[in-house]
Structure formats: structure tokens, C-alpha cells
Design an enzyme around this catalytic site. Structure first.
Site, PDB file in Angstrom:
ATOM      1  N   THR A  26       0.842  -1.197   0.000  1.00 12.13           N
ATOM      2  CA  THR A  26       0.000   0.000   0.000  1.00 12.13           C
ATOM      3  C   THR A  26       0.875   1.244   0.000  1.00 12.13           C
ATOM      4  OG1 THR A  26      -0.186   0.282   2.408  1.00 12.13           O
ATOM      5  CG2 THR A  26      -1.690  -1.303   1.356  1.00 12.13           C
ATOM      6  N   GLY A  27       0.312   2.358  -0.431  1.00 16.58           N
ATOM      7  CA  GLY A  27       1.102   3.581  -0.543  1.00 16.58           C
ATOM      8  C   GLY A  27       2.246   3.412  -1.522  1.00 16.58           C
ATOM      9  N   ALA A  28       1.948   2.774  -2.661  1.00 16.82           N
ATOM     10  CA  ALA A  28       2.997   2.239  -3.535  1.00 16.82           C
ATOM     11  C   ALA A  28       3.573   3.219  -4.538  1.00 16.82           C
ATOM     12  CB  ALA A  28       2.434   1.027  -4.298  1.00 16.82           C
ATOM     13  N   SER A  53       4.820   6.371  -3.914  1.00 16.36           N
ATOM     14  CA  SER A  53       5.629   7.455  -3.366  1.00 16.36           C
ATOM     15  C   SER A  53       6.548   6.947  -2.265  1.00 16.36           C
ATOM     16  CB  SER A  53       4.718   8.556  -2.809  1.00 16.36           C
ATOM     17  OG  SER A  53       5.454   9.625  -2.268  1.00 16.36           O
ATOM     18  N   GLY A  54       7.704   7.563  -2.134  1.00 10.70           N
ATOM     19  CA  GLY A  54       8.580   7.329  -0.998  1.00 10.70           C
ATOM     20  C   GLY A  54       8.912   5.881  -0.743  1.00 10.70           C
ATOM     21  N   TYR A  67       0.315  12.402  13.940  1.00 10.37           N
ATOM     22  CA  TYR A  67       1.105  11.347  13.319  1.00 10.37           C
ATOM     23  C   TYR A  67       1.741  10.452  14.383  1.00 10.37           C
ATOM     24  CZ  TYR A  67       4.572   9.172  10.231  1.00 10.37           C
ATOM     25  OH  TYR A  67       5.332   8.265   9.526  1.00 10.37           O
ATOM     26  N   SER A 112       7.052   3.716  12.765  1.00 10.45           N
ATOM     27  CA  SER A 112       7.981   4.832  12.844  1.00 10.45           C
ATOM     28  C   SER A 112       8.682   4.796  14.194  1.00 10.45           C
ATOM     29  CB  SER A 112       7.233   6.163  12.689  1.00 10.45           C
ATOM     30  OG  SER A 112       8.085   7.259  12.938  1.00 10.45           O
ATOM     31  N   GLY A 114       7.011   3.288  -0.146  1.00 11.92           N
ATOM     32  CA  GLY A 114       6.217   2.314  -0.890  1.00 11.92           C
ATOM     33  C   GLY A 114       6.732   2.102  -2.293  1.00 11.92           C
TER      34      GLY A 114
END
Length: 338
Positions: free
Chosen positions: A16-18, A20-21, A159, A146, A23
Site C-alpha cells: 500500500t502507498g505504492a 511514493s517514498g 502522526y 515509525s 512504498g
């Protein structure tokens, strides 16, 4: 039940979140190592471009545009994996969102949105993945958390709160699966500061644009940790030595760590000299242009000695915690008032 995971080249991995960054780095490296990937994100155009680029080089990749805060959308991702590859072996919960600003500055609706993505997105992915992996006889769930689950910082309260919640969710999921005898590995990845577009994508309520504090690591370091966990059961992996040191200091001397953060931490390092546009676009509710790296002109380390040590033996973390505790205890002045 003993957990045995497939070699990476024989796996189908959902990320997931693939686009950008971290991912994007995970997807690219997984395909490079021979795995098949189901890439999901909100940015459909970026997903299509990613699929076209990697498949042109012989990569096996399927895509599914989805918002992980929507359980039905996450279930659709699993359906795409089953249709394209017959299922999946590892599920990586990586999608994330953030804000910059004090707890009072950030509207309650934005607090909720960060939780919808960072916590409920991980919950949705974990439940869907566990259901499928039980029927498949095992596999791996990797949650990208994190170091901020260990060490909260100012200006990123929502966050940090979600990352604390993700750690609790991950621990609970691991225990429940172990209790029922499911052969599913559950790993929490704790990156430090990674050179991704997070500052550009986060909704900013500060009067200047945010930046990530050094030392920074390249997204490839997180990809290395995640893909290692796809093939090797591990409880926790820290991606970056700077993050681990911050976590150890917080455990050994929490009050001192608070003071450091208050005096020289987040605010000083996240506010550069150049003024920014407080109305700049973010991706909290809608996708925006994605990228692998952030826009800061900084050196990002491409490897982590701490991560490599953890890959050799998980006891490295325990030794680090004990060592930090001893060091702090020895450094405290003795009480001579008696």
C-alpha cells in the site's frame, strides 16, 4: 506453529502507498528481486505509469487504486491479487498521511483523517491479509510504523499518536495469531527520518515549510528492511541508526529526551530559513504528484549498519536497550544528601 516464509522470488507481495517514498522503493526493489507485486495507492495515474514502466522490463505487477481508509477498497485490493496471481504471500501496510502543527492548530477533522489512514488503514489491511493468509497456510504481514511510536515530537502530534496506535495494533495482532496457531509472521518496521516527500505531502499549519531532521536515510533502506521481513520472521526492525538511538534515549532517559526535543528538536529542524506558502497543497484528502525522494537538498544514507546487524541477529536490539540503560544509570550523579 513454526513459521516458514517463501523465498522472495517466489512471493506475491501487496504494497500500500505504492507510488511514493518508501512504498515506491519497496515495489521497485521487490520486482527487481523477482517477486510479483500488487501495488495500491490513491493515485491511479501514477499506478498506471509504475505498472507500465516495471512490466516493460519484465516485472510482474498488478495495480489497484484504493484508499486504505475504506475497508471495501482494501478488500478489493485482495481480490485483484487473487485474480492476477492467485493470492498473495506478504502484505505490506505502508500508506501514511501526516500534518505539521500543534495539537490545537490541527483541526479535529484532520486529526481523524490521519487516524483513518495511518491506523484504520493498517487495521483494514491486517484483517484482510490475515484472513487470506490463514487460508493460504501462512505468510507475512509487515506494518511500516515509525520511531515516533517510541519518541513523540512536537508539531507532529496526530502522526505520533497513530504510530503509537499502530505499534499496539501490531503487537495485539501478533499475539492473537500466535495464540490461534496461525503460521503468519507479523513485523513492525520503525524507520527513522527517511528522504521521502512526506514534508511535501503533509498538511502544514506552520508558518514555514517543514523539513526532515538529519540524519536522513534513503527509501531503499526501508525497502531492504521490509523485504527482509517478507522472507524472515522478525518482531521489529529499525531502519536507520539515528532512529534507534532516539528510541533508546527516550526509553533510558525520557525526561531528558523531552527537553532535547523541546529545545532543539522538531521545530528548529523542521523550519528552514526560506518562507513557505501556508496554503500549499497536500495529499491528506486527495492524491498529489508522487515521487521517490523529497525535495530537500540533503545527503541521504543508502545503507544502515544497525539494520544489517538486526538482520544477522534480533538480539542486537535487546543489547542496545540494555547498554543504553546501563550508560544512563552510570552517568547519573549519586545522591549525596543522605
Amino acid at each position: 506453529m513454526a513459521i516458514t516464509l517463501k523465498p522472495l522470488r517466489d512471493q506475491i507481495i501487496v504494497v500500500t502507498g505504492a507510488t511514493s517514498g518508501n512504498g515506491l522503493a519497496i515495489v521497485e526493489e521487490a520486482v527487481k528481486r523477482g517477486a510479483a507485486v500488487v501495488a495500491t495507492a490513491r493515485n491511479e495515474a501514477a499506478l498506471e505509469a509504475l505498472r507500465d514502466r516495471l512490466s516493460a522490463d519484465g516485472g510482474r505487477i498488478a495495480i489497484c487504486a484504493a484508499d486504505v481508509s475504506d475497508m471495501a477498497a482494501v478488500e478489493r485490493v485482495a481480490a485483484v491479487a487473487i485474480k492476477a496471481f492467485g493470492g498473495f504471500d506478504s502484505w505490506v501496510n505502508n500508506a501514511g498521511a501526516g500534518t505539521y502543527g500543534t495539537l490545537e492548530q490541527v483541526p479535529v477533522a484532520d486529526h481523524r483523517r490521519v487516524f483513518d489512514v495511518n491506523y484504520f488503514g493498517v487495521l483494514h489491511g491486517s484483517l484482510v491479509a490475515a484472513r487470506h493468509l490463514r487460508s493460504r497456510g501462512g505468510g507475512a504481514i509487515i506494518n511500516v510504523g515509525s520511531i515516533l511510536s517510541d519518541r513523540a515530537i512536537v508539531e507532529q502530534g496526530p502522526y505520533c499518536a497513530t504510530k503509537h496506535a499502530v505499534q499496539a495494533l501490531t503487537d495485539t495482532l501478533r499475539m492473537e495469531l500466535e495464540q490461534e496457531g496461525a503460521a503468519i509472521s507479523v513485523t513492525l518496521i520503525k524507520p527513522g527520518a527517511i528522504d521521502t516527500p512526506f514534508p511535501e505531502h503533509a498538511r502544514n499549519f506552520m508558518d514555514q515549510p517543514p523539513r526532515l531532521p538529519p540524519p536522513l536515510y534513503a527509501p531503499s533502506v526501508v525497502a531492504d528492511a521490509v523485504l527482509f521481513a517478507c522472507g524472515t520472521p522478525r518482531r521489529t526492525l529499525y531502519a536507520g541508526g539515528g532512529g534507534l538511538l532516539s528510541s533508546l534515549l527516550s526509553r533510558a532517559a525520557p525526561r531528558l529526551s523531552d527537553k532535547i526535543m523541546e529545545l532543539v528538536g522538531t521545530v528548529a529542524q523542521q523550519k528552514p530559513d526560506d518562507p513557505g506558502d501556508p496554503a500549499r497543497r497536500d495529499n491528506l484528502y486527495e492524491p498529489r504528484v508522487d515521487a521517490l525522494r523529497g525535495s530537500q537538498d540533503v545527503h541521504a544514507r543508502k545503507s544502515s549498519t544497525v539494520l544489517q546487524a538486526q538482520k544477522l541477529h534480533p538480539a542486537i536490539l535487546l543489547l542496545g536497550v540494555v547498554g543504553a540503560g546501563i550508560a544512563v544509570a552510570l552517568s547519573r550523579p549519586k545522591d549525596t544528601s543522605r
